[in-house]
Design an enzyme around this catalytic site. Structure first.
Site, PDB file in Angstrom:
ATOM      1  N   HIS A   1      49.718  43.881  39.077  1.00 21.64           N
ATOM      2  CA  HIS A   1      50.258  42.517  39.051  1.00 21.64           C
ATOM      3  C   HIS A   1      51.162  42.243  40.256  1.00 21.64           C
ATOM      4  O   HIS A   1      51.950  41.300  40.223  1.00 21.64           O
ATOM      5  CB  HIS A   1      51.064  42.280  37.766  1.00 21.64           C
ATOM      6  CG  HIS A   1      50.258  42.342  36.514  1.00 21.64           C
ATOM      7  ND1 HIS A   1      49.860  43.522  35.951  1.00 21.64           N
ATOM      8  CD2 HIS A   1      49.764  41.364  35.715  1.00 21.64           C
ATOM      9  CE1 HIS A   1      49.165  43.285  34.855  1.00 21.64           C
ATOM     10  NE2 HIS A   1      49.077  41.982  34.686  1.00 21.64           N
TER      11      HIS A   1
ATOM     12  N   GLU B   1      36.479  35.974  35.787  1.00 26.22           N
ATOM     13  CA  GLU B   1      36.805  35.363  37.080  1.00 26.22           C
ATOM     14  C   GLU B   1      35.579  35.035  37.916  1.00 26.22           C
ATOM     15  O   GLU B   1      35.525  34.007  38.598  1.00 26.22           O
ATOM     16  CB  GLU B   1      37.744  36.286  37.874  1.00 26.22           C
ATOM     17  CG  GLU B   1      39.172  36.320  37.380  1.00 26.22           C
ATOM     18  CD  GLU B   1      39.390  37.252  36.196  1.00 26.22           C
ATOM     19  OE1 GLU B   1      40.538  37.333  35.707  1.00 26.22           O
ATOM     20  OE2 GLU B   1      38.407  37.918  35.775  1.00 26.22           O
TER      21      GLU B   1
END
Length: 668
Positions: free
Chosen positions: A474, A407
């Site tokens: 998540h 990322e």
């Protein structure tokens, strides 16, 4: 007949067919930063500059690499690369003013030393976190490659910086995408006081290229003819055959990390050994031996450079200290954006939230030919939520790009695309994973406009939120990590109509936008949405329900929880405000409502302490205190990570507590 090869104090020079004029230019180009540094060290002792990171002994690398590149090819240097700036012939008065924090510099006094960039000279300076600039180089090079330009990008790192994750991520991306980047490692022996023996265990840092399937080289960083000749050949090859190349330059840092740190931790015999390898004195001796440089010409060079230094220093010293005001400072946080409203058509389709996101992405890629979408699994697979399904067939893999799982470097690459005239979107597969890319977002994207007037035309999509049994990694709704960072815009819609219009605007806005999408709403919420393209403005909240007794302020899934609660209670005396845009915030609409009702409750899915709800509550207390008839109430999730089991998650989320608190507030 002059010899082609000469050894001087352990450095072997091979002119490699270079003309006398080129050799003299390389010498003079190294001499200039050395003489500037010697002057700066005097000024530092006199207290006329605040800090200095010396590159003495490393001039051959900066000069040789810069001279090997074309003037319109980007270079991303570091602290010890003064020769990059002087070789690009930046006016010295501007450099001196930069170091003194004056207006003629490049950052309006907002950053110091080499923490700046300049599009005029195609230089992109470092930030103190070092690693992110490697990913930025990837993005700059990607833009060149997508436009089929035979250009490369050179980026510098010290040997210490190669231990950062950003180094590995950037090399991996460059290798997978065959990007024309030359990664230059200046191995100068020490990261501050930590020697290479405590930094890495491989024989040479160039060995790491093998792990990425990348060509690598080792070059004597104190030998200017070797640096210039070899980098020139490599650069021309990379232009013709785009690919990344890793170069390790062996050199040594002759002074402290910065002047205050000194060099007491360096063995004296090591200092003595490298003192004999001084790149300027050795090359000077070679040129004199070869009868290329005369004593008179040497003195001419020194006199000319000294005169240039003195003249430009006087200009910088004569410049008044920089002044500014709060309006100027605030106006430079964001790139100017003149919102253009495109009204929706009357041709509607009943679609889900996820469809609205997909439509906005597709039409934005169609409208912006320079827009690149990047993310894990977003190409052939269509993303884990299938939002970009079918995009590859329409737009191709150049613009719909799968990324490795890295990322930080991907965010850096998005920044590089913006620097090189393109737009970028990065999909965080889940907003939770943004923690792996946090640094370049808050320290690069957010600050770059304010620091040196470079915008970050980047949209970060952030699928977020709980209620779907996805557990602690998540399910976070982490908007509060970013709403406090000046330079970032944060959008968080609750309905398909808003999602499509606001996402369209995000791609038009030249500033970094974090676009939060509650994944629990993706397939559970439907709405009539215009089929055609339209935009909605940032900073305008939506008044969904009107009442006289209480103001409910929320966003995202909280809007739907509030609607459900009001329906269950059969209560119709509340203003319900959907913020939609968190940064910028529609404070006027909030205050108008609270002033009318006198009571306010703020609902967030985030854990309550330190949430964005807390900031709203503080703003209301400061601006609407005299209108309040009750305390401002915040309702958020529990102060725990988000649990997985259904009953635990239900207990964690704030719906039940909101219902109870709302009843208490009504009866207050």
């Amino acid at each position: 007949m002059l010899s082609n090869t000469t050894r001087s104090s352990g450095i072997e020079y091979n002119r490699n067919g270079l003309s006398n004029d080129v050799l003299l230019d390389l010498y003079r180009s190294m001499l200039k930063p050395r003489m500037i540094e010697e002057k700066m060290l005097i000024l530092l002792r006199q207290g006329k500059i605040s800090k200095w990171f010396s590159g003495i002994g490393q001039e051959a690398i900066s000069v040789g690499v810069t001279k090997a590149l074309e003037n319109d090819e980007y270079i991303l240097p570091m602290h010890r690369n003064l020769g990059v700036f002087t070789s690009r012939e930046i006016p010295l008065n501007r450099l001196f003013s930069q170091w003194q924090g004056k207006a003629s510099g490049f950052t309006k006094g907002r950053d110091r030393s080499f923490h700046f960039g300049t599009q005029e000279y195609k230089i992109v300076g470092m930030i103190s976190h070092l690693g992110p600039q490697l990913g930025v180089a990837d993005g700059i090079a990607l833009a060149h490659k997508l436009r089929n330009e035979k250009k490369l990008t050179a980026v510098f790192s010290g040997e210490g910086g190669t231990s950062e994750g950003d180094f590995h991520e950037a090399l991996n991306i460059a290798s997978v995408w065959d990007l024309p980047v030359i990664f230059c490692i200046e191995n100068n022996g020490y990261g501050l006081s930590t020697p290479t023996s405590e930094q890495y265990r491989c024989g040479d840092l160039a060995d790491r290229g093998v792990g990425y399937g990348m060509e690598s080289h080792i070059i004597d960083g104190n030998n200017i003819t070797e640096v210039f000749s070899k980098v020139s050949r490599i650069a021309e090859s990379v232009r013709q055959n785009p690919r990344p190349v890793l170069i390790e330059f062996k050199t040594f840092r002759m002074r402290g990390h910065e002047e205050a740190s000194g060099t007491k931790y360096v063995p004296q015999e090591l200092m003595d050994e490298w003192q004999l390898k001084d790149p300027i004195l050795n090359f000077e001796g070679y040129l004199i031996e070869q009868e290329i440089l005369t004593s008179d010409l040497k003195e001419t060079y020194r006199s000319e450079i000294l005169a240039e230094i003195d003249e430009n220093l006087q200009m910088a010293f004569a410049e008044e200290p920089i002044t500014s005001n709060s309006t100027q400072e605030l106006n430079d946080v964001f790139e100017g954006f003149e919102y253009q409203e495109i009204s929706p058509s009357s041709n509607n389709g009943n679609i889900r939230f996820i469809d609205a996101i997909s439509q906005a992405l597709k039409t934005s890629v169609q409208r912006h030919e320079n827009l690149v979408l990047m993310g894990q699994d977003i190409a052939d697979y269509g993303g884990v939520f299938k939002i970009t399904e079918g995009f590859v067939e329409e737009f191709g893999k150049d613009r719909i790009r799968n990324t490795p799982i890295c990322e930080s470097a991907v965010v850096g690459a998005a920044m590089g695309l913006s620097i090189n005239g393109m737009k970028a979107m990065v999909e965080m597969q889940f907003s939770d994973f943004v923690s792996s890319g946090f640094n370049p977002i808050v320290n690069y994207l957010a600050k770059v406009k304010y620091r040196w007037n470079q915008n970050a035309d980047v949209v970060l999509r952030m699928p977020c939120g709980g209620g779907v049994g996805a557990g602690p990694f998540h399910s976070q709704t982490n908007e509060a990590w970013f709403t406090k960072v000046p330079g970032l815009k944060v959008i968080y819609p609750a309905f398909p109509y808003d999602a499509k219009g606001l996402l369209n605007t995000a791609f038009n806005d030249p500033n970094p936008v974090l676009f939060f999408e509650h994944k629990g709403l993706y397939r559970s919420i439907r709405q009539d949405v215009p089929v055609d393209y339209y935009t909605l403005p940032f900073g305008e909240a939506s008044l969904i329900k009107e009442g006289e007794e209480v103001s409910i302020i929320t966003y995202g899934a909280g809007v739907h929880w509030a609607l459900d609660t009001l329906a269950e209670m059969e209560y119709d005396k509340a203003d319900l405000i959907d913020l939609r845009s968190l940064q910028p915030l529609d404070l006027d609409k909030i205050c108008q409502s609270v002033t009318k009702t006198g009571k306010c409750i703020i609902l967030t899915e985030d854990s309550q302490f330190g949430s964005f709800a807390s900031e709203i509550a503080a703003q209301i207390s400061e601006n609407c205190f005299e209108s309040l008839d009750a305390p401002v109430i915040r309702v958020g999730s529990m102060e725990t990570p988000i649990p997985f089991a259904e009953n635990l998650e239900k207990q964690y989320l704030p719906q039940e507590r909101f219902r109870e608190k709302l009843k208490d507030l009504i009866e207050y």
